[in-house]
Design an enzyme around this catalytic site. Sequence first.
Site, PDB file in Angstrom:
ATOM      1  CB  SER A 149      -0.873   0.000   1.263  1.00 39.44           C
ATOM      2  OG  SER A 149      -1.487   1.248   1.460  1.00 39.44           O
ATOM      3  CE1 TYR A 162      -3.721  -2.192   5.988  1.00 41.86           C
ATOM      4  CE2 TYR A 162      -3.329  -0.035   4.993  1.00 41.86           C
ATOM      5  CZ  TYR A 162      -3.727  -1.362   4.876  1.00 41.86           C
ATOM      6  OH  TYR A 162      -4.122  -1.847   3.655  1.00 41.86           O
ATOM      7  CE  LYS A 166      -1.248  -3.286   3.564  1.00 40.16           C
ATOM      8  NZ  LYS A 166      -1.466  -4.536   2.791  1.00 40.16           N
TER       9      LYS A 166
END
Length: 266
Positions: A149, A162, A166
């Site tokens: 991402s 998150y 990533k």
Amino acid sequence: MGNYPGPDLSGQTILVTGASSGIGLATAKALAQAGADVALNYLSMHEAAEKTAAEIQAMGQKALLVPADISDRAAVEEMVDKIVATFGKITGYVSSAVYSDREPFTTANLDGFFKTIDVSLWGAFFGLRACANKMIAQGEGGRVVIVSSPHAQIAFPNCMAYNIAKAGLDQMARSAAAELLPHRIRVNVIYPGWTDTPGERKFFTEETLQTASAKTPLGRLATPDEIAHGILYMMDPRNGYMTGSTLVLDGGLSLPWWSKRDSGDF
């Protein structure tokens, strides 16, 4: 100008995690349309996984449902063993499963914080390790695509867990690409931008999604099929010289903040 044929994945057996919705579901169907047999991993949404398996079988390809919590290493290894026992081999792995809680890190519920990392980072690693070991033993090479991402490089607020996961995926994939070169196992990464998936409804109302997405550089969300097409590109054997690379399909999200579709905004 002649037609350019699509990828031919005949004879390939590919595991897709998170295959019951969103990018994973679209990818599973795209791989099957290209001729691959597909193992569909999921944790919930059993009916959606069953429907996808039926659609793949209707294409003339094999589909295997392999429900498992990918943050559980033993469960992942058992899952990959089952795939090889059923199909006789595994030649590809698409890591698409994800979990995310979004809160300020100073007050975040740490159960959700660590679950985000356990599923999104460690889950991808467990699958990569299990599949790579099978591919090494088979001695026929292989293909891996890790769904990362823009969060890997952009520190979006209230998304620390998150963002960490990533960013870790990126270095994991590059390290794996380097280590697996002698075994002809290609490892690549894809950066989807803001994509229209059920998971986004966890954080945003439909109205907010439509309003906010209109302000992105291309003025809309990506579709899961668009991201699946990028994954298919990296799985295509004609792109066999591609490894340790990152394909960015973010709709211009990583462009400078002053990028505008309307020059009158300057």
